[in-house]
Design a protein around this motif. Sequence first.
Motif, PDB file in Angstrom:
ATOM      1  N   ASN A 140       8.530  19.758  -6.659  1.00 54.96           N
ATOM      2  CA  ASN A 140       9.689  18.947  -6.301  1.00 54.96           C
ATOM      3  C   ASN A 140       9.935  19.006  -4.798  1.00 54.96           C
ATOM      4  O   ASN A 140      10.994  19.424  -4.336  1.00 54.96           O
ATOM      5  N   GLU A 141       8.981  18.590  -4.035  1.00 58.76           N
ATOM      6  CA  GLU A 141       9.102  18.592  -2.582  1.00 58.76           C
ATOM      7  C   GLU A 141       9.228  17.147  -2.099  1.00 58.76           C
ATOM      8  O   GLU A 141       8.328  16.333  -2.304  1.00 58.76           O
ATOM      9  N   GLN A 142      10.354  16.818  -1.471  1.00 59.95           N
ATOM     10  CA  GLN A 142      10.595  15.444  -1.043  1.00 59.95           C
ATOM     11  C   GLN A 142       9.713  15.036   0.136  1.00 59.95           C
ATOM     12  O   GLN A 142       9.368  13.881   0.285  1.00 59.95           O
ATOM     13  N   THR A 143       9.375  15.984   0.978  1.00 63.67           N
ATOM     14  CA  THR A 143       8.591  15.646   2.161  1.00 63.67           C
ATOM     15  C   THR A 143       7.111  15.477   1.853  1.00 63.67           C
ATOM     16  O   THR A 143       6.364  14.998   2.705  1.00 63.67           O
ATOM     17  N   LEU A 144       6.675  15.835   0.666  1.00 66.22           N
ATOM     18  CA  LEU A 144       5.258  15.726   0.315  1.00 66.22           C
ATOM     19  C   LEU A 144       4.797  14.274   0.267  1.00 66.22           C
ATOM     20  O   LEU A 144       3.659  13.973   0.626  1.00 66.22           O
ATOM     21  N   SER A 145       5.655  13.365  -0.132  1.00 67.08           N
ATOM     22  CA  SER A 145       5.240  11.964  -0.254  1.00 67.08           C
ATOM     23  C   SER A 145       5.383  11.199   1.057  1.00 67.08           C
ATOM     24  O   SER A 145       4.883  10.079   1.168  1.00 67.08           O
ATOM     25  N   PHE A 146       6.040  11.768   2.052  1.00 69.72           N
ATOM     26  CA  PHE A 146       6.288  11.031   3.291  1.00 69.72           C
ATOM     27  C   PHE A 146       5.014  10.793   4.094  1.00 69.72           C
ATOM     28  O   PHE A 146       4.740   9.662   4.514  1.00 69.72           O
ATOM     29  N   LEU A 147       4.228  11.817   4.319  1.00 66.60           N
ATOM     30  CA  LEU A 147       3.039  11.679   5.161  1.00 66.60           C
ATOM     31  C   LEU A 147       1.997  10.743   4.557  1.00 66.60           C
ATOM     32  O   LEU A 147       1.479   9.873   5.280  1.00 66.60           O
ATOM     33  N   PRO A 148       1.655  10.838   3.276  1.00 67.95           N
ATOM     34  CA  PRO A 148       0.689   9.869   2.737  1.00 67.95           C
ATOM     35  C   PRO A 148       1.187   8.422   2.810  1.00 67.95           C
ATOM     36  O   PRO A 148       0.405   7.513   3.106  1.00 67.95           O
ATOM     37  N   ARG A 149       2.475   8.211   2.576  1.00 63.28           N
ATOM     38  CA  ARG A 149       3.000   6.842   2.677  1.00 63.28           C
ATOM     39  C   ARG A 149       2.972   6.350   4.111  1.00 63.28           C
ATOM     40  O   ARG A 149       2.667   5.185   4.374  1.00 63.28           O
ATOM     41  N   LEU A 150       3.282   7.230   5.053  1.00 65.32           N
ATOM     42  CA  LEU A 150       3.221   6.858   6.464  1.00 65.32           C
ATOM     43  C   LEU A 150       1.802   6.499   6.868  1.00 65.32           C
ATOM     44  O   LEU A 150       1.565   5.489   7.546  1.00 65.32           O
ATOM     45  N   LEU A 151       0.842   7.316   6.449  1.00 63.57           N
ATOM     46  CA  LEU A 151      -0.560   7.023   6.767  1.00 63.57           C
ATOM     47  C   LEU A 151      -1.028   5.729   6.122  1.00 63.57           C
ATOM     48  O   LEU A 151      -1.758   4.945   6.743  1.00 63.57           O
ATOM     49  N   ALA A 152      -0.616   5.472   4.891  1.00 64.80           N
ATOM     50  CA  ALA A 152      -0.994   4.222   4.219  1.00 64.80           C
ATOM     51  C   ALA A 152      -0.414   3.011   4.947  1.00 64.80           C
ATOM     52  O   ALA A 152      -1.093   1.987   5.111  1.00 64.80           O
ATOM     53  N   THR A 153       0.814   3.138   5.417  1.00 63.92           N
ATOM     54  CA  THR A 153       1.433   2.037   6.161  1.00 63.92           C
ATOM     55  C   THR A 153       0.724   1.811   7.492  1.00 63.92           C
ATOM     56  O   THR A 153       0.453   0.668   7.869  1.00 63.92           O
ATOM     57  N   LEU A 154       0.410   2.880   8.196  1.00 62.72           N
ATOM     58  CA  LEU A 154      -0.294   2.740   9.474  1.00 62.72           C
ATOM     59  C   LEU A 154      -1.684   2.143   9.292  1.00 62.72           C
ATOM     60  O   LEU A 154      -2.124   1.304  10.091  1.00 62.72           O
ATOM     61  N   ILE A 155      -2.381   2.562   8.249  1.00 65.20           N
ATOM     62  CA  ILE A 155      -3.711   1.995   7.981  1.00 65.20           C
ATOM     63  C   ILE A 155      -3.596   0.518   7.615  1.00 65.20           C
ATOM     64  O   ILE A 155      -4.400  -0.308   8.070  1.00 65.20           O
ATOM     65  N   ALA A 156      -2.597   0.167   6.811  1.00 63.51           N
ATOM     66  CA  ALA A 156      -2.408  -1.240   6.439  1.00 63.51           C
ATOM     67  C   ALA A 156      -2.101  -2.099   7.660  1.00 63.51           C
ATOM     68  O   ALA A 156      -2.623  -3.210   7.792  1.00 63.51           O
ATOM     69  N   PRO A 201       0.820  -1.228   0.000  1.00 58.45           N
ATOM     70  CA  PRO A 201       0.000   0.000   0.000  1.00 58.45           C
ATOM     71  C   PRO A 201       0.850   1.273   0.000  1.00 58.45           C
ATOM     72  O   PRO A 201       0.522   2.241  -0.691  1.00 58.45           O
ATOM     73  N   SER A 202       1.941   1.259   0.738  1.00 56.94           N
ATOM     74  CA  SER A 202       2.828   2.418   0.756  1.00 56.94           C
ATOM     75  C   SER A 202       3.467   2.637  -0.613  1.00 56.94           C
ATOM     76  O   SER A 202       3.639   3.775  -1.051  1.00 56.94           O
ATOM     77  N   LEU A 203       3.788   1.555  -1.294  1.00 55.06           N
ATOM     78  CA  LEU A 203       4.368   1.661  -2.631  1.00 55.06           C
ATOM     79  C   LEU A 203       3.382   2.296  -3.609  1.00 55.06           C
ATOM     80  O   LEU A 203       3.740   3.189  -4.373  1.00 55.06           O
ATOM     81  N   PHE A 204       2.133   1.863  -3.566  1.00 58.79           N
ATOM     82  CA  PHE A 204       1.129   2.414  -4.474  1.00 58.79           C
ATOM     83  C   PHE A 204       0.829   3.880  -4.171  1.00 58.79           C
ATOM     84  O   PHE A 204       0.676   4.691  -5.084  1.00 58.79           O
ATOM     85  N   VAL A 205       0.754   4.231  -2.906  1.00 56.47           N
ATOM     86  CA  VAL A 205       0.525   5.632  -2.541  1.00 56.47           C
ATOM     87  C   VAL A 205       1.711   6.490  -2.976  1.00 56.47           C
ATOM     88  O   VAL A 205       1.534   7.593  -3.499  1.00 56.47           O
ATOM     89  N   GLY A 206       2.918   5.985  -2.790  1.00 53.89           N
ATOM     90  CA  GLY A 206       4.100   6.716  -3.238  1.00 53.89           C
ATOM     91  C   GLY A 206       4.115   6.907  -4.746  1.00 53.89           C
ATOM     92  O   GLY A 206       4.508   7.967  -5.247  1.00 53.89           O
TER      93      GLY A 206
END
Length: 89
Positions: free
Chosen positions: A45-61, A27-32
Amino acid sequence: MAPDAVVNAFSEALWLIVLMVCVIILPSLFVGLIVSVFQAATQINEQTLSFLPRLLATLIAVSVAGPWLVRRMMEHFNGILASIPGMLG
């Protein structure tokens, strides 16, 4: 102790590890991937933009699949404990 019993237990453990990693990481891979496509389309080009959605996807999974994963792990552990007398004797 027969070598095929050890190989069987080891292969089941490896399969369980692969299954657990896939359930948590995919799930984190797909969200990323979705966030990366969004960033490429908007040229943000913001590197931190993808961190929070991937973290949330991992926590939900983990919260959704966690009980199932723990149950599978406990079944494997109980199977190994039950097979110890047969392996020793």
